[in-house]
Design an enzyme around this catalytic site. Structure first.
Site, short mmCIF file in Angstrom:
data_model
loop_
_atom_site.label_atom_id
_atom_site.label_comp_id
_atom_site.label_asym_id
_atom_site.label_seq_id
_atom_site.Cartn_x
_atom_site.Cartn_y
_atom_site.Cartn_z
N SER A 1 -18.87 9.33 4.05
CA SER A 1 -17.55 9.77 4.49
C SER A 1 -17.01 10.87 3.60
O SER A 1 -17.32 10.95 2.41
CB SER A 1 -16.58 8.60 4.53
OG SER A 1 -16.46 8.02 3.23
N CYS B 1 -6.98 -1.43 1.96
CA CYS B 1 -7.01 -2.55 2.90
C CYS B 1 -8.00 -2.25 4.01
O CYS B 1 -8.30 -1.10 4.31
CB CYS B 1 -5.63 -2.77 3.51
SG CYS B 1 -4.32 -3.09 2.32
N TRP C 1 -18.21 -8.51 6.27
CA TRP C 1 -16.89 -7.89 6.29
C TRP C 1 -16.17 -8.08 7.61
O TRP C 1 -15.23 -7.37 7.93
CB TRP C 1 -17.02 -6.41 5.95
CG TRP C 1 -17.48 -6.20 4.53
CD1 TRP C 1 -17.77 -7.15 3.60
CD2 TRP C 1 -17.71 -4.94 3.89
NE1 TRP C 1 -18.16 -6.58 2.42
CE2 TRP C 1 -18.14 -5.23 2.56
CE3 TRP C 1 -17.60 -3.62 4.30
CZ2 TRP C 1 -18.45 -4.22 1.66
CZ3 TRP C 1 -17.91 -2.62 3.40
CH2 TRP C 1 -18.32 -2.91 2.10
N CYS D 1 -23.17 -1.26 -3.38
CA CYS D 1 -22.21 -0.96 -4.44
C CYS D 1 -21.62 -2.23 -5.03
O CYS D 1 -21.63 -3.28 -4.41
CB CYS D 1 -21.09 -0.06 -3.91
SG CYS D 1 -20.15 -0.74 -2.53
N GLU E 1 -23.12 -9.59 -2.04
CA GLU E 1 -21.88 -10.35 -1.85
C GLU E 1 -22.12 -11.65 -1.09
O GLU E 1 -21.47 -12.67 -1.33
CB GLU E 1 -20.90 -9.47 -1.09
CG GLU E 1 -19.61 -10.11 -0.69
CD GLU E 1 -18.80 -9.15 0.17
OE1 GLU E 1 -18.28 -9.58 1.21
OE2 GLU E 1 -18.71 -7.97 -0.19
N GLU F 1 -23.91 2.18 -6.56
CA GLU F 1 -22.82 2.43 -7.50
C GLU F 1 -23.35 2.24 -8.91
O GLU F 1 -24.01 1.25 -9.20
CB GLU F 1 -21.68 1.46 -7.23
CG GLU F 1 -20.52 1.56 -8.20
CD GLU F 1 -20.71 0.76 -9.47
OE1 GLU F 1 -20.16 1.18 -10.50
OE2 GLU F 1 -21.40 -0.26 -9.45
N HIS G 1 -13.50 5.77 -6.74
CA HIS G 1 -12.26 4.99 -6.67
C HIS G 1 -11.24 5.46 -7.70
O HIS G 1 -10.18 4.84 -7.84
CB HIS G 1 -12.57 3.51 -6.86
CG HIS G 1 -13.43 2.95 -5.77
ND1 HIS G 1 -12.97 2.81 -4.49
CD2 HIS G 1 -14.71 2.54 -5.75
CE1 HIS G 1 -13.94 2.32 -3.73
NE2 HIS G 1 -14.99 2.15 -4.48
N LYS H 1 0.83 -1.21 0.00
CA LYS H 1 0.00 0.00 0.00
C LYS H 1 0.87 1.25 0.00
O LYS H 1 0.65 2.19 -0.78
CB LYS H 1 -0.91 -0.01 1.23
CG LYS H 1 -1.69 1.29 1.47
CD LYS H 1 -2.43 1.24 2.79
CE LYS H 1 -3.08 2.57 3.11
NZ LYS H 1 -4.17 2.91 2.17
#
Length: 764
Positions: free
Chosen positions: A438, A521, A566, A648, A610, A670, A699, A20
């Site tokens: 955010s 991450c 998650w 998304c 997901e 999204e 992104h 990263k």
């Protein structure tokens, strides 16, 4: 002959997220391409050496990526969309990162979830005149690189059929699988070069085998592997599957001309009984008995029993001990967790510890249990302590979940009545504008948080900093004219970790990072016991932010399904039960936000899709409890309180009834990378509630123009009605810089204003 120990892939990011940091330095122009490659080479070398030193014989190479392995495969076979190539056909690093992140005038490729994980991959694009070639020899280069380090590796490739099925045709009438004949020569050329370089085993991942495949798709697998086997007959191909049961595809896999087959015996232990009698005489079985998707230590006795069944049937020379899938999906090293509760520590294993478990299991098979007797007994003792721990079971939580009733899952009134009452209270304009939650996590924000955690600043000073940051974000939103505001979340590191830190029954880590995509991450919380909310978690900041403005301020929460998906979830009870516990905790927070005067509450559920099982016949059962969990979390408010949700990077076509059954007043999704293609599903289904399709890609550092956003909104108005449409970015803005966020949001508000001033579009 002895049993062999192997791995399917190791985390790329490094123990302290070295990848990263190297990537972000390079993107910022602070380091050269040579310096990025030097950092990458060190990460690869260290991963190879660690696995070899821990006792693995099959160490993978080409499991490293600067961004994503599917993107690497697209580059390898020359599948670069023409908009990235300009006048030439060279595929340099600038082109590679432009495909992933976009460039000044070129939008990035789409990104979506890798099967049922939280890893994101770049979706390959196929054009009408698509041509393939061996454009990159990365798998060969890294195999040779490992040899210079004295390490013999097993190169890893994404299989040709899965690669095509994961992609997207850019023209009507073009099916990705129709391109197989054109694609295979690139794979054949690569295998020929690997054979000439002295490679022995090649790991070829075909995760599509855990999906519901058509006859044509199964036939494609047969065509591909007969061709690949013939192209390099000295190579031994390990056909690798993971994430579930092959079911009817097991016979297809067993009929392919490959030397080995990997099965995920964690997700689908029942496959072993079906596979063993049907395995061809020479086929090697790679048995995935160490969980590559979760962080709990392996039950070694159970794993050994499974492995001995395989050895008894096949002989030791035909069994490879392995993780269930790549270890990409777990953190790197548990030994870094010096602050973790000492009671929890012995229950866990990260990637390095899982490699050690694989090697230990192989040693037990080869040398007998006596060779590892002390470790086996210590593991039994640890598991017994975990089962009996008072940290796991909370009678009060069990009592609450047992008392859940059907009425708790329903809003008071249908949406049509709620919409009227909400409009009377909130008075939104046409095409209301908002963001997902955010705002940029600047260096100042990160320094203040780190200083508070390290004790360099006290609580009063930190709270004063957060208040100032929130006021700055609120004033900016008012200045550009957003209709529904957010407080920007400067107090949160991550949308799941923040809540994990505040729930009972959940632990968080210091260095438990897992790659999500590129340099991004996350540290998934570890749900080890019954979950509850000891006290309010977000009310203080939402209430403060609302006090600064007359405009509606959203309360921002993460939904129970996303926290579940998650996080690393306990493996001693059904996931549905853990979801209900999480839903009750979020329901408590929703009630407190409403009582504090918050009129719009967003409960994000980007992980609903997901979590969908990979086989369609299992969907209904999952969607029933998953949607009920969202409704349990969200349905306890008055009609006048608006509930929003965010999703998304998912294909929604097949689950529209379930999304509608969630009954959120507004869904924000999204849509920009797909140029609003995702809205087709909502238009065809006639989605009844309100919807905000994302109008710019958060992104990518690329800043959209108001004209581009207006064009996307006009496309949206062709598919859904004006009185349903909201205007918002794709996702939260915390990963972007203010220099990108300011002009992007300003353009978004301008585009919405233009459309408000224009004649209303007709309702489809």
């Amino acid at each position: 002959m002895t049993v062999v120990a192997g791995s399917l892939g190791y985390p790329r990011i490094g123990p302290k997220r070295e990848l990263k940091k190297a990537l972000e330095r390079f993107w910022a122009g602070q380091s050269s391409e040579a310096e990025l490659e030097e950092a990458s080479r060190a990460l690869r070398r260290d991963a190879w050496r660690l696995q070899q030193d821990r006792g693995l014989q099959h160490v993978p190479s080409n499991d490293f990526s600067l961004y994503d392995h599917v993107l690497d495969t697209a580059v390898m076979v020359g599948a670069v969309p023409s908009r990235f190539l300009g006048d030439g056909d060279q595929i340099g690093l600038d082109t590679y990162f432009a495909m992933a992140r976009g460039a000044r005038d070129v939008p990035a490729m789409e990104m979506t979830k890798w099967f049922d994980t939280n890893y994101h991959y770049i979706v390959p694009e196929f054009e009408l005149d698509q041509r393939f070639r061996l454009a990159s020899t990365k798998p060969l280069d890294e195999f040779l690189e490992a040899q210079t380090e004295g390490i013999r590796t097993r190169p890893k490739l994404l299989g040709p059929v899965s690669f095509l099925l994961l992609g997207k045709a850019r023209h009507d009438g073009l099916r990705p699988l129709d391109l197989l004949e054109a694609l295979l020569p690139a794979y054949e050329a690569l295998l020929g070069r690997l054979e000439a370089a002295g490679a022995d085993w090649i790991q070829v991942d075909e995760p599509c085998l855990v999906l519901d495949l058509s006859t044509d798709q199964r036939r494609a697998l047969s065509t591909a592997y007969h061709r690949l086997n013939a192209a390099a007959p000295a190579l031994r191909l390990l056909l690798t599957t993971y994430f579930g049961d092959l079911r009817e595809n097991l016979s297809t896999a067993l009929a392919l001309p490959v030397a080995g087959l990997h099965l995920d015996l964690v997700r689908a232990p029942q496959m072993l009984e079906r596979a063993l009698p049907a395995l061809p005489d020479s086929l090697v079985l790679s048995a995935g008995v160490v969980d590559g998707r979760n962080v709990w230590r392996t039950d070694l006795d159970r794993a050994l029993a499974t492995l001995r069944t395989a050895v008894d049937a096949l002989g030791s020379e035909r069994v490879v001990v392995a993780p269930s899938c790549s270890l990409l999906h777990v953190p790197v090293d548990l030994d870094q967790e010096t602050a973790l509760d000492p009671e929890l520590h012995p229950w866990l294993a990260f990637a390095q510890q899982k490699v050690e478990e694989v090697a230990l299991l192989a040693r037990a098979l080869n040398e007998g249990d006596d060779a590892v007797a002390s470790t086996l007994q210590a593991r039994r003792d640890e598991q017994a302590r975990r089962r009996s721990s008072t940290r796991i079971h909370d009678p009060a939580v069990a009592e609450r979940t047992a008392a859940i009733s059907a009425s708790m899952l329903r809003r008071i009134s249908p949406f049509a009545k709620r919409k009227q009452l909400q409009q009377e209270r909130l008075r939104f304009p046409s095409l209301p504008t908002t963001t997902i939650g955010s705002f940029p996590q600047t260096d100042d924000v990160r320094r203040a948080r780190a200083g508070f955690k390290a004790g360099r600043i006290d609580a009063a000073e930190y709270d004063a900093f957060l208040e100032a940051e929130i006021e700055r974000v609120v004033r900016f939103q008012e200045e550009i004219g957003l209709d529904v505001l957010v407080h920007g979340e400067p107090e949160r590191t991550d949308m799941v970790e923040y809540f994990g830190e505040r729930f009972a029954g959940v632990a968080v880590t210091q260095q438990g990072w897992v790659q999500s995509y590129g340099s991004r991450c996350a540290r998934p919380p570890i749900i080890y016991g019954d979950v509850s909310r000891p006290e309010p978690m977000t009310v203080r900041w939402a209430e403060y932010a609302q006090s600064l403005t007359q405009r509606p301020m959203k309360g921002m929460l993460t939904g129970p399904l996303t926290i579940l998906e998650w996080s690393f979830v306990r493996d001693d009870q059904p996931r549905a039960e853990t979801a209900r516990q999480l839903a009750l905790a979020i329901r408590d927070e929703v009630g407190d936000l409403e009582a504090a005067g918050i009129r719009v509450i967003q409960i994000d559920e980007p992980a609903l899709r997901e979590g969908l099982p990979l086989h369609r016949e299992d969907w209904d059962a999952y969607l029933a409890w998953a949607v009920d969990a969202f409704r349990l979390a969200s349905a306890g408010v008055r009609d006048e309180t608006q509930v929003q949700t965010h999703m998304c990077y998912a294909e929604f076509n097949d689950i529209m009834p379930a999304i509608a059954r969630m009954d959120a007043d507004v869904i924000l999704i999204e849509a920009s990378r797909s140029q609003m293609d995702l809205l087709d599903a909502f238009g065809r289904f006639r989605y009844p509630n309100e919807i905000g399709p994302g109008v710019f890609d958060i992104h990518s550092p690329r800043v959209p123009t108001a004209d581009e956003i207006e064009a996307l909104l006009r496309r949206a108005l062709d598919l859904i009605s004006r009185d349903q449409l909201w205007v918002n970015p794709d996702c939260g803005l915390k990963t972007r810089a203010w220099r990108e966020v300011r002009p992007s949001l300003t353009a978004m508000v301008e585009a919405a204003g233009r459309l408000r001033a224009s004649a209303p579009a007709s309702t489809p």
